[in-house]
Design a protein around this motif. Structure first.
Motif, PDB file in Angstrom:
ATOM      1  N   LEU A  93      -1.667 -22.692   8.705  1.00 26.96           N
ATOM      2  CA  LEU A  93      -0.342 -23.178   8.315  1.00 26.96           C
ATOM      3  C   LEU A  93      -0.059 -22.885   6.843  1.00 26.96           C
ATOM      4  CD1 LEU A  93      -0.249 -26.638  10.158  1.00 26.96           C
ATOM      5  CD2 LEU A  93       0.755 -24.462  10.891  1.00 26.96           C
ATOM      6  N   VAL A  94      -1.049 -23.080   5.992  1.00 27.50           N
ATOM      7  CA  VAL A  94      -0.882 -22.769   4.571  1.00 27.50           C
ATOM      8  C   VAL A  94      -0.627 -21.275   4.386  1.00 27.50           C
ATOM      9  CG1 VAL A  94      -2.002 -22.773   2.307  1.00 27.50           C
ATOM     10  CG2 VAL A  94      -2.284 -24.738   3.834  1.00 27.50           C
ATOM     11  N   LEU A  95      -1.378 -20.458   5.096  1.00 26.33           N
ATOM     12  CA  LEU A  95      -1.197 -19.013   5.031  1.00 26.33           C
ATOM     13  C   LEU A  95       0.215 -18.618   5.475  1.00 26.33           C
ATOM     14  CD1 LEU A  95      -2.252 -16.126   4.694  1.00 26.33           C
ATOM     15  CD2 LEU A  95      -3.302 -16.328   6.964  1.00 26.33           C
ATOM     16  N   LEU A  96       0.679 -19.172   6.576  1.00 29.18           N
ATOM     17  CA  LEU A  96       2.026 -18.874   7.064  1.00 29.18           C
ATOM     18  C   LEU A  96       3.085 -19.300   6.058  1.00 29.18           C
ATOM     19  CD1 LEU A  96       1.723 -19.858  10.827  1.00 29.18           C
ATOM     20  CD2 LEU A  96       2.564 -17.665   9.970  1.00 29.18           C
ATOM     21  N   ALA A  97       2.927 -20.496   5.492  1.00 30.81           N
ATOM     22  CA  ALA A  97       3.915 -20.993   4.542  1.00 30.81           C
ATOM     23  C   ALA A  97       4.000 -20.092   3.321  1.00 30.81           C
ATOM     24  CB  ALA A  97       3.560 -22.425   4.119  1.00 30.81           C
ATOM     25  N   TRP A  98       2.850 -19.652   2.817  1.00 31.11           N
ATOM     26  CA  TRP A  98       2.858 -18.821   1.607  1.00 31.11           C
ATOM     27  C   TRP A  98       3.461 -17.449   1.886  1.00 31.11           C
ATOM     28  CZ3 TRP A  98       0.556 -21.320  -2.708  1.00 31.11           C
ATOM     29  CH2 TRP A  98       0.765 -20.636  -3.912  1.00 31.11           C
ATOM     30  N   LEU A 138      -8.112 -17.922   1.387  1.00 28.46           N
ATOM     31  CA  LEU A 138      -6.797 -17.484   1.847  1.00 28.46           C
ATOM     32  C   LEU A 138      -6.075 -16.455   0.966  1.00 28.46           C
ATOM     33  CD1 LEU A 138      -5.259 -20.840   3.143  1.00 28.46           C
ATOM     34  CD2 LEU A 138      -6.246 -18.983   4.483  1.00 28.46           C
ATOM     35  N   PRO A 139      -6.237 -16.452  -0.364  1.00 28.57           N
ATOM     36  CA  PRO A 139      -5.396 -15.573  -1.196  1.00 28.57           C
ATOM     37  C   PRO A 139      -5.413 -14.098  -0.804  1.00 28.57           C
ATOM     38  CG  PRO A 139      -6.487 -17.172  -2.584  1.00 28.57           C
ATOM     39  CD  PRO A 139      -7.060 -17.328  -1.218  1.00 28.57           C
ATOM     40  N   ARG A 140      -6.557 -13.572  -0.417  1.00 27.93           N
ATOM     41  CA  ARG A 140      -6.600 -12.157  -0.036  1.00 27.93           C
ATOM     42  C   ARG A 140      -5.774 -11.910   1.226  1.00 27.93           C
ATOM     43  NH1 ARG A 140     -10.152  -7.910  -1.361  1.00 27.93           N
ATOM     44  NH2 ARG A 140     -11.504  -9.349  -2.490  1.00 27.93           N
ATOM     45  N   ALA A 141      -5.850 -12.831   2.187  1.00 28.02           N
ATOM     46  CA  ALA A 141      -5.054 -12.692   3.411  1.00 28.02           C
ATOM     47  C   ALA A 141      -3.561 -12.783   3.109  1.00 28.02           C
ATOM     48  CB  ALA A 141      -5.461 -13.764   4.422  1.00 28.02           C
ATOM     49  N   PRO A 191      -8.997   0.648  -2.528  1.00 20.65           N
ATOM     50  CA  PRO A 191      -9.148   0.028  -1.206  1.00 20.65           C
ATOM     51  C   PRO A 191      -9.368  -1.482  -1.307  1.00 20.65           C
ATOM     52  CG  PRO A 191     -10.451   2.028  -1.347  1.00 20.65           C
ATOM     53  CD  PRO A 191      -9.967   1.751  -2.740  1.00 20.65           C
ATOM     54  N   ALA A 192      -8.683  -2.218  -0.436  1.00 17.48           N
ATOM     55  CA  ALA A 192      -8.847  -3.675  -0.352  1.00 17.48           C
ATOM     56  C   ALA A 192      -9.014  -4.009   1.122  1.00 17.48           C
ATOM     57  CB  ALA A 192      -7.638  -4.389  -0.951  1.00 17.48           C
ATOM     58  N   GLN A 193     -10.227  -3.877   1.613  1.00 11.19           N
ATOM     59  CA  GLN A 193     -10.479  -3.952   3.047  1.00 11.19           C
ATOM     60  C   GLN A 193     -10.676  -5.382   3.543  1.00 11.19           C
ATOM     61  OE1 GLN A 193     -10.097  -1.345   4.884  1.00 11.19           O
ATOM     62  NE2 GLN A 193      -9.838   0.058   3.171  1.00 11.19           N
ATOM     63  N   ALA A 194     -11.346  -6.207   2.768  1.00 10.21           N
ATOM     64  CA  ALA A 194     -11.660  -7.560   3.242  1.00 10.21           C
ATOM     65  C   ALA A 194     -10.402  -8.392   3.411  1.00 10.21           C
ATOM     66  CB  ALA A 194     -12.618  -8.238   2.261  1.00 10.21           C
ATOM     67  N   TRP A 195     -10.402  -9.265   4.419  1.00  8.66           N
ATOM     68  CA  TRP A 195      -9.234 -10.098   4.704  1.00  8.66           C
ATOM     69  C   TRP A 195      -9.351 -11.501   4.123  1.00  8.66           C
ATOM     70  CZ3 TRP A 195      -4.527  -9.270   6.988  1.00  8.66           C
ATOM     71  CH2 TRP A 195      -4.323  -7.981   7.520  1.00  8.66           C
ATOM     72  N   LEU A 196     -10.546 -11.935   3.824  1.00 12.21           N
ATOM     73  CA  LEU A 196     -10.727 -13.294   3.324  1.00 12.21           C
ATOM     74  C   LEU A 196     -11.416 -13.268   1.973  1.00 12.21           C
ATOM     75  CD1 LEU A 196     -11.929 -15.125   6.578  1.00 12.21           C
ATOM     76  CD2 LEU A 196      -9.633 -15.130   5.580  1.00 12.21           C
ATOM     77  N   GLY A 197     -11.100 -14.261   1.151  1.00 15.02           N
ATOM     78  CA  GLY A 197     -11.741 -14.390  -0.147  1.00 15.02           C
ATOM     79  C   GLY A 197     -10.769 -14.242  -1.293  1.00 15.02           C
ATOM     80  N   LEU A 198     -11.303 -14.301  -2.491  1.00 15.30           N
ATOM     81  CA  LEU A 198     -10.492 -14.143  -3.689  1.00 15.30           C
ATOM     82  C   LEU A 198     -10.156 -12.669  -3.886  1.00 15.30           C
ATOM     83  CD1 LEU A 198     -12.469 -16.528  -6.063  1.00 15.30           C
ATOM     84  CD2 LEU A 198     -10.361 -17.027  -4.816  1.00 15.30           C
ATOM     85  N   PRO A 199      -8.887 -12.339  -4.114  1.00 14.97           N
ATOM     86  CA  PRO A 199      -8.498 -10.933  -4.272  1.00 14.97           C
ATOM     87  C   PRO A 199      -8.921 -10.374  -5.627  1.00 14.97           C
ATOM     88  CG  PRO A 199      -6.587 -12.344  -4.512  1.00 14.97           C
ATOM     89  CD  PRO A 199      -7.735 -13.239  -4.169  1.00 14.97           C
ATOM     90  N   HIS A 200     -10.115  -9.880  -5.666  1.00 13.04           N
ATOM     91  CA  HIS A 200     -10.691  -9.339  -6.891  1.00 13.04           C
ATOM     92  C   HIS A 200     -11.074  -7.888  -6.642  1.00 13.04           C
ATOM     93  CE1 HIS A 200     -14.271  -8.402  -9.428  1.00 13.04           C
ATOM     94  NE2 HIS A 200     -13.517  -8.939 -10.357  1.00 13.04           N
ATOM     95  N   CYS A 201     -10.626  -6.986  -7.494  1.00  8.77           N
ATOM     96  CA  CYS A 201     -10.898  -5.564  -7.323  1.00  8.77           C
ATOM     97  C   CYS A 201     -11.962  -5.120  -8.329  1.00  8.77           C
ATOM     98  CB  CYS A 201      -9.623  -4.739  -7.499  1.00  8.77           C
ATOM     99  SG  CYS A 201      -9.869  -2.968  -7.263  1.00  8.77           S
ATOM    100  N   LYS A 202     -13.123  -4.737  -7.829  1.00  7.97           N
ATOM    101  CA  LYS A 202     -14.205  -4.287  -8.710  1.00  7.97           C
ATOM    102  C   LYS A 202     -13.876  -2.950  -9.368  1.00  7.97           C
ATOM    103  CE  LYS A 202     -17.827  -6.650  -6.097  1.00  7.97           C
ATOM    104  NZ  LYS A 202     -19.089  -6.506  -5.321  1.00  7.97           N
ATOM    105  N   ASN A 203     -13.137  -2.108  -8.645  1.00  2.45           N
ATOM    106  CA  ASN A 203     -12.776  -0.813  -9.217  1.00  2.45           C
ATOM    107  C   ASN A 203     -11.868  -0.984 -10.434  1.00  2.45           C
ATOM    108  OD1 ASN A 203     -14.149   0.868  -7.336  1.00  2.45           O
ATOM    109  ND2 ASN A 203     -12.568   0.425  -5.835  1.00  2.45           N
ATOM    110  N   CYS A 204     -10.912  -1.933 -10.313  1.00  4.55           N
ATOM    111  CA  CYS A 204     -10.022  -2.191 -11.448  1.00  4.55           C
ATOM    112  C   CYS A 204     -10.803  -2.736 -12.635  1.00  4.55           C
ATOM    113  CB  CYS A 204      -8.924  -3.179 -11.054  1.00  4.55           C
ATOM    114  SG  CYS A 204      -7.656  -2.494  -9.959  1.00  4.55           S
ATOM    115  N   ALA A 205     -11.853  -3.497 -12.357  1.00  4.51           N
ATOM    116  CA  ALA A 205     -12.631  -4.103 -13.439  1.00  4.51           C
ATOM    117  C   ALA A 205     -13.335  -3.056 -14.282  1.00  4.51           C
ATOM    118  CB  ALA A 205     -13.638  -5.082 -12.855  1.00  4.51           C
TER     119      ALA A 205
END
Length: 243
Positions: free
Chosen positions: A106-111, A17-20, A41-55
């Protein structure tokens, strides 16, 4: 075994959920985020928000971050608790599959609501349709623990009630809360009017307690707006557990 499965499911769903949340938590009128905080670019909607370019960039550069968005362990923990509690209460009945499918949304909406005081239509409208359709299908299965006509009545009752509140005080209640209340009313109404009343009252009490707490801490005043969606959702879960 059932609760263990629900907990494992909640952990997996919560980590997706965090990326969404990051992409959807924008003020009204703005496009969903397509870039990480550093502009990649951050195209994916699901998963952990990790940026390889920033790394690969210099970590001392401004805004260069590998991780962004809400804390994944907290999001996962909330999802785990909700899924586990609903599984423990529902037991092996077919509607549990509906509750588990709905919980991450519901968790996504609440956050998102906590972050930007907004409940996007792209989530609330499909949620309402899916809840009613899935419960309608569930009512045809053996051992179902509720009633689809009662769920429909609950959706109309809670949604209608919050629509009246919205008309009375549109500054304290958003129309997104009204649309969310329709789906939550169906969930509560599935188990009857008593559960609907418990969930509705619990949501109101939790919101009132939170508001009074902020006022007592001098972090808000009587006319301050608070995100109402999380309390509607928490009240619904409380009502379903306490039924």
């Amino acid at each position: 075994m059932l609760v263990t499965f629900a907990v494992a499911y909640g952990a997996l769903a919560g980590l997706l959920l965090p990326r969404a949340v990051y992409k959807l938590a924008v003020p009204a009128g703005e496009n969903w985020r397509a870039l990480c905080p550093a502009g990649h670019p951050a195209q994916a909607w699901l998963g952990l928000p990790h940026c390889k370019n920033c790394a690969t960039e210099n970590r001392t550069a401004p805004c260069a971050r590998r991780w962004y968005g809400p804390p994944a362990p907290v999001v996962a923990l909330i999802t785990i608790l909700m899924c586990g509690a609903l599984a423990y209460t529902t037991e092996p009945r077919p509607e549990l599959a509906v509750w588990l499918l709905i919980t991450p949304i519901l968790v996504l909406l609440a956050w998102v609501d906590v972050t930007v005081h907004r409940l996007p239509d792209v989530l609330t409208l499909p949620l309402t349709a899916a809840t009613l359709l899935l419960l309608g299908a569930t009512a045809l299965l053996p051992n179902a623990g509720g009633s689809w006509p009662a769920a429909l009545s609950g959706a109309l009752a809670l949604g209608g009630g919050y629509f009246v509140l919205f008309l009375i005080s549109p500054r304290s209640l958003g129309f997104g809360d009204v649309k969310l209340a329709v789906a939550l009313g169906a969930m509560l109404g599935w188990y009857g009017w008593r559960t609907l009343a418990l969930g509705a009252i619990a949501g109101q009490l939790l919101a009132a307690a939170f508001g009074l707490g902020l006022i007592a801490l001098r972090r808000a005043h009587a006319k301050s707006a608070i995100p109402y969606g999380p309390f509607l959702i928490c009240g619904t879960v409380v009502g379903m557990i306490a039924r």
